[in-house]
Motif scaffolding. Structure first.
Motif, short mmCIF file in Angstrom:
data_model
loop_
_atom_site.label_atom_id
_atom_site.label_comp_id
_atom_site.label_asym_id
_atom_site.label_seq_id
_atom_site.Cartn_x
_atom_site.Cartn_y
_atom_site.Cartn_z
N ASN A 1 0.86 -1.18 0.00
CA ASN A 1 0.00 0.00 0.00
C ASN A 1 0.90 1.23 0.00
O ASN A 1 1.62 1.48 0.97
N TYR A 2 0.84 1.98 -1.13
CA TYR A 2 1.64 3.20 -1.23
C TYR A 2 0.78 4.39 -0.83
O TYR A 2 -0.44 4.42 -1.08
N TYR A 3 1.43 5.33 -0.18
CA TYR A 3 0.74 6.53 0.31
C TYR A 3 1.42 7.72 -0.31
O TYR A 3 2.49 8.16 0.13
N PRO A 4 0.78 8.32 -1.40
CA PRO A 4 1.44 9.44 -2.09
C PRO A 4 1.52 10.67 -1.22
O PRO A 4 0.58 10.99 -0.49
N LEU A 5 2.62 11.37 -1.33
CA LEU A 5 2.82 12.58 -0.54
C LEU A 5 2.82 13.83 -1.42
O LEU A 5 2.64 14.93 -0.90
N MET A 6 3.03 13.71 -2.74
CA MET A 6 3.12 14.87 -3.62
C MET A 6 2.33 14.59 -4.90
O MET A 6 2.17 13.43 -5.29
N ALA A 7 1.83 15.67 -5.48
CA ALA A 7 1.03 15.54 -6.70
C ALA A 7 1.95 15.63 -7.92
O ALA A 7 3.09 16.11 -7.84
N GLY A 8 1.37 15.20 -9.06
CA GLY A 8 2.12 15.23 -10.32
C GLY A 8 2.65 13.86 -10.70
O GLY A 8 2.32 12.84 -10.06
N TYR A 9 3.47 13.84 -11.80
CA TYR A 9 4.10 12.57 -12.17
C TYR A 9 5.20 12.28 -11.18
O TYR A 9 6.15 13.04 -11.04
N GLN A 10 5.05 11.11 -10.51
CA GLN A 10 5.99 10.74 -9.46
C GLN A 10 6.56 9.36 -9.77
O GLN A 10 5.87 8.49 -10.31
N SER A 11 7.82 9.22 -9.42
CA SER A 11 8.48 7.92 -9.60
C SER A 11 8.07 7.00 -8.46
O SER A 11 8.14 7.37 -7.28
N LEU A 12 7.63 5.78 -8.79
CA LEU A 12 7.26 4.79 -7.78
C LEU A 12 8.51 4.30 -7.07
O LEU A 12 9.62 4.34 -7.63
N PRO A 13 8.36 3.84 -5.84
CA PRO A 13 9.51 3.25 -5.14
C PRO A 13 10.09 2.10 -5.96
O PRO A 13 9.36 1.26 -6.50
#
Length: 1119
Positions: free
Chosen positions: A1065-1077
């Motif tokens: 379960n990933y919990y995004p912290l920032m908006a926009g195109y983000q690199s996954l862990p």
């Protein structure tokens, strides 16, 4: 004096070599002696010493030596050089006498044979001379090295004492296999002895100088210097020989010259000059030889001597030039290089000139009826002269005045009578022939021609008229070519006299005709006389004698002419005048370079006479390459009338005939023109081709240059009008002009592989019916051979052309075409390669027409050609991408991927894409029944159509190699074409792609986007694709843009073919195109597989939306 007095003696001209006499050899009956003699004289190479060997008998008598003079005080010399002195020292007095004797060192009869050998040595000794004697012992055994055979040394010493020889004069010759080697060593020893002998002779002659005085012994100074030089030559000391010869030459010109000794001085000067020039050439100094010869001629050319014997001086001068020319030529054969302006030909020519002067002088001085006095003052008791260059009736006389004037007179008369019998012409011809050969060799054509004329004139004077005519005929060609008309006229006049004196009818008429022509420079009265003679011959009458002929020759010729006229079987002659300049000029021409078959062919023949009076002829005929037309090209006098040519006027004769239809496309040429002259004797003048002669080409050129009048009142001269007439010797028969129109309609350019339609429209404009109209359509012949393999033509539009269809369709029947009617025909062309092509449309038909009242069946045709460019309709490109649309450079077995194709239209016309399909080889489609995404799409120019296919490689394929994908097939046609037009199927090969196997396949399930601070579930599927249990180590790298829950690091064991799932379960912290862990994976059992290879199937980024807020009713209302 002898008849060959001017020939140089052979002993003077040969190369002097030491003379060695061999005695004791029986070369006839003794084989050993014969082998020894052959070794001495047979196959002598240039590197062997220069010795002249002779085998003489043991009791041979050598010339006795005169008593040596001790004083010259009262001695008066009788001459310069005795005639036998050179021959005596070359062939009679040896420098060394060699006695061969068979004797071995161990011979049991040694004493007796030693005495016999000593006796023979005493017999061959030359008393009073410096000639040495050597003994050669012929032995059967090979001797031992010096010093080892004591018996041989002792007996050799004994033999030398018995024979009164020095040790250097005794030799041993073993008769073994190495005989030639021993002979060469003997030769070298003999040569040294000979050198010593000639050195002694030179010293002996030099010792006389102190006893001489310049008052009474001038002749001896010359004699002694000559002897010293000659002995030096025998000694092979050519440098000193040249020096002494030069001294002797200077001394001979210091002698007091008068009529009684002039010939002797010139004779010796000629001998010495010959020696000097020969040695200069031998020393490779040709310029010195030429300078010496010029000096010699300058000093002697005015020493004429007795005026009554002036022909002797010219004979001597001729011989000087001839001898130098022979020396020059001999030096050239040995390697000397000559040039055009300095070669032996000039000296032979000058020798011939002096021989001609000799002939003229002799004719003036020698009386025709004189009788040789008796006794003959030229006879001598010995049959020859004692000294070179003296008179037979006063030998040894050196005073200024002759001793007996009466003897002098009779002697001069005898010489004149002897000169009268000399064949001067033969001598002149021989010299001129040598000169001609030289000028021909050095490419001097004008000099060669000039001398050949002189040779012909000499043959004429020698009454050898056949050879004279042969030479003069050869030279006349050159003078005609170079337009030397005055020279040609002179030569023709001589040739005319020769032919008259031989009664050669054909040659006589030929020369008469040319002397009457425009190239002749004779006066009008001379031409009138020649024309009168020619007309007599044409009437079979005897012509008048030619001027300048001898009366006796003219009377003999008149008899021959009467005999010729009496022969009835030889009254017809054919004379080819093309290579001459005859008195009748002829030019012919076709009025056009080509005629249509429905037009009459017209030709004209122009004749012009250049003789002083009118000339009549009986018949004129023209021969053509097709002999069936000759009957229409003849004009003939009717009855007893003849046709007349007026001098200076041009007569024109025209001929017409109708060509045959089978000669269409052929050339008709004039092969000859014939004019018949005469009444009692028939002469046919023939010209090759369409006339002209040796001078007409240049005259036409001159006429073209001066075609424009130079002044306002200048008019065209009759000669200029004649010269301006051009010769047209051939014409082409071409087909009748077709009266049909041919129209072509098409839409270029042609597209590759399409059925390109060309519509042909034919409309008749003929007045009658065009029968059997046929069409030949297709690729024009003569182009690149590869185009015929890549072009196919058909008339059937319902089927696509293939390789069985030809590139050219011949003889397509279109039926008959009535006047004004029209017919259309469609032709379909398929081009399987790009590039330009030229297509031919040939329409042929037959029609009846009338020419000069004759009905003929004409075959007409018309050709139309068009150039069509073939271009590609579109360009296809393809690429492989992953399911994430990322480019792939390789694919993995059983992993889906995407094939994307782009089709870019390059056609100027809209294209209708009917369908597209894949023909796969190794790959398989992931869609069960894929539909074409391009079906019924219309592409304009520059537009692009794309489609994609999801493919995968089945597990049975070989990994770690390159595999073929297959083919991409597009079915299309022009949008403007009709619906029944067959489709064009274009097949594009797809690229090959590398294939690989991976032990572990991992992919992820996740939403298409996330939201800030909202849970984003991600499930990873891990599948083992090997036959082994795989140990998997996984770790999730921390990221600033996400928090996550789940196992951060885990170690798994996955069974073969099994799948393991991991949920995060990933919990995004920032908006926009983000690199996954990032997920780090390692396989301990497969160290070759790295993390990058495994995680390339995983998504790398995701779009995260910002956190939203819930809208209430008030907000909505406010909005």
């Amino acid at each position: 004096m002898s008849g060959s007095q001017w020939e140089l003696p052979p002993e003077l001209c040969c190369r002097p070599m030491a003379f060695v006499a061999l005695t004791g050899l029986d070369v006839t009956y003794n084989a050993v002696h014969r082998a020894i003699w052959d070794a001495f004289c047979a196959n002598r190479r240039a590197d062997r010493v220069p010795i002249s060997f002779k085998v003489l008998a043991g009791d041979h008598e050598y010339p006795k030596c005169r008593t040596k003079r001790t004083s010259y005080e009262w001695y008066i010399p009788k001459g310069i050089l005795k005639t036998g002195w050179m021959n005596k020292h070359l062939n009679l007095v040896p420098a060394l006498v060699v006695l061969f004797y068979e004797l071995d060192w161990d011979d049991p009869q040694w004493k007796e044979k030693q005495s016999e050998c000593a006796t023979k040595v005493e017999i061959v000794s030359l008393q009073g001379r410096n000639t040495k004697v050597a003994v050669v012992l012929i032995q059967k055994k090979t001797p031992l090295p010096p010093g080892e055979d004591l018996v041989a040394s002792e007996r050799a010493s004994s033999l030398c004492n018995a024979c009164d020889l020095s040790g250097k004069s005794l030799f041993v010759l073993p008769h073994t296999d190495h005989l030639v080697g021993y002979i060469i060593r003997l030769e070298n020893a003999f040569y040294e002895h000979a050198q010593t002998y000639y050195y002694t002779e030179i010293r002996r002659v030099k010792s006389h100088k102190e006893f001489l005085n310049k008052t009474t012994h001038q002749l001896l100074f010359v004699r002694h210097q000559f002897k010293i030089a000659f002995f030096s030559e025998l000694k092979q000391d050519t440098q000193n020989a040249l020096k002494y010869y030069r001294t002797a030459y200077s001394l001979v010109h210091e002698l007091r010259a008068h009529e009684t000794n002039m010939l002797e001085i010139k004779t010796m000067a000629g001998f010495i000059n010959y020696k000097i020039c020969r040695l200069c050439f031998q020393h490779n100094t040709p310029l010195d030889a030429i300078a010496q010869f010029r000096k010699h001629i300058d000093l002697c050319k005015k020493k004429i001597g007795s005026a009554d014997l002036a022909f002797e001086h010219t004979a001597w001068m001729s011989k000087q030039f001839q001898s130098f020319g022979e020396l020059f030529d001999e030096a050239i054969k040995l390697g000397l290089t000559a040039i055009q302006t300095q070669n032996p030909g000039f000296y032979y020519q000058q020798a011939a000139c002096y021989s001609q002067d000799r002939k003229l002088t002799a004719q003036q001085l020698c009386q025709a009826g004189a009788v040789c006095p008796i006794p003959d003052p030229l006879d001598t008791p010995t049959g020859g002269l004692d000294f070179y260059g003296q008179r037979a009736w006063r030998q040894g006389h050196q005073s200024i005045d002759p001793p007996d004037p009466e003897k002098e007179r009779t002697g001069i008369l005898a010489l004149q009578i002897k000169e009268r019998d000399v064949p001067h012409s033969e001598l002149i011809i021989a010299l001129l022939s040598n000169a001609v050969a030289q000028f021909k060799k050095y490419k001097c054509p004008r000099m060669k021609s000039h001398l050949m004329v002189q040779m012909g004139e000499e043959y004429y004077h020698a009454k050898d008229y056949t050879k004279a005519l042969k030479l003069l005929d050869y030279v006349m060609c050159d003078y005609r070519t170079e337009r030397w008309w005055a020279l040609l006229t002179a030569i023709l006049s001589t040739a005319l006299r020769c032919s008259y004196l031989m009664a050669n009818v054909k040659d006589y008429m030929t020369y008469c005709m040319e002397l009457l022509g425009r190239a002749s420079t004779l006066k009008e009265e001379q031409k009138s006389r020649i024309e009168k003679n020619l007309l007599k011959v044409l009437k079979n009458e005897v012509p008048d004698a030619e001027p300048d002929c001898e009366p006796s020759g003219s009377s003999a010729a008149a008899t021959l002419w009467k005999d010729r006229m009496a022969l009835s079987g030889s009254n017809e002659f054919s004379i080819e005048v093309q290579d001459y300049v005859p008195f009748i000029q002829c030019k012919a021409r076709f009025l056009a370079p080509s005629f249509h078959v429905d037009q009459p062919i017209q030709l004209q023949v122009f004749l012009r006479a250049d003789c002083p009076h009118p000339i009549s002829f009986n018949k004129l005929s023209v021969s053509l390459s097709n002999q069936s037309y000759n009957q229409w090209c003849v004009v003939e006098a009717s009855g007893q009338d003849t046709m007349l040519l007026t001098p200076g006027e041009t007569s024109c004769f025209s001929f017409n005939f109708v060509a045959k239809t089978q000669d269409v496309g052929k050339k008709i040429e004039m092969t000859g023109i014939e004019l018949m002259l005469g009444s009692g004797r028939w002469v046919f003048l023939s010209w090759r081709g369409a006339g002209g002669d040796a001078a007409s080409a240049h005259e036409a050129l001159q006429a073209s240059r001066s075609a424009r009048p130079r002044g306002p009142g200048a008019g065209a001269r009759p000669e200029g009008a004649w010269d301006a007439l051009t010769i047209q010797h051939s014409t082409m028969i071409i087909s009748r002009v077709p009266k049909i129109s041919v129209q072509l309609s098409h839409q270029p350019p042609a597209l590759n592989n399409e059925m390109y339609c060309i519509t042909l429209s034919i409309q008749s404009q003929e007045e009658g019916v065009a029968r059997e109209v046929q069409l030949t359509a297709g690729l024009k012949p003569g182009q690149d051979a590869n185009l015929s393999q890549a072009t196919h033509v058909t008339l059937d539009r319902g089927q696509v052309c293939d390789a069985s269809d030809p590139a050219l369709l011949p003889d397509i029947p279109l039926g008959d075409l009535n006047p004004g009617h029209k017919v259309e025909q469609r032709v379909y062309v398929r081009c399987v390669s790009t590039g330009p092509r030229v297509f031919l449309f040939h329409v042929a038909y037959s029609i009846n027409t009338s020419v000069d009242g004759q009905e003929i069946d004409c075959n007409c045709h018309k050709d139309e050609t068009i150039a069509i460019e073939t271009v590609e309709p579109f360009e296809v490109s393809s690429k492989f991408v992953s399911t994430k649309l990322e480019p792939l450079d390789r694919v993995v077995v059983d992993i889906p991927f995407v094939l994307m194709t782009d089709l870019l239209s390059s056609s100027p016309w809209p294209l209708l894409l009917h369908s597209s399909s894949l023909q796969l080889v190794t790959m398989a489609t992931c869609t069960p029944h894929p539909q074409s995404q391009l079906e019924q799409v219309v592409l304009q120019t520059g537009e692009c159509a794309s489609e994609c296919f999801c493919l995968q490689c089945p597990s049975g394929a070989e990994a770690n190699g390159t595999v073929a994908t297959g083919q991409y097939v597009i079915s299309w046609r022009r949008e403007s074409s009709s619906l029944d037009t067959p489709l064009v199927h274009t097949t594009v090969p797809l690229p090959h792609i590398p294939l690989e196997n991976i032990p572990l396949y991992i992919h992820a399930e996740l939403p298409s986007f996330g939201r800030v601070r909202e849970t984003l579930p991600v499930r990873y599927h891990i599948e083992n694709r090997t036959a082994l249990v795989q140990q998997v180590e996984m770790a999730v790298e921390p990221s600033d843009a996400f928090m996550f829950s789940g196992l951060k690091q885990v170690r798994l064991h996955i069974l073969p073919g099994a799948e393991q799932q991991m949920l995060y379960n990933y919990y995004p912290l920032m908006a926009g195109y983000q690199s996954l862990p990032q997920l780090n994976i390692s396989l301990p059992r497969c160290p070759a597989t790295d993390t990058h290879t495994l995680r390339r199937f995983l998504p790398q980024r995701i779009f995260v939306k910002p956190q939203g807020r819930e809208l209430d009713d008030a907000s909505i209302a406010a909005a």
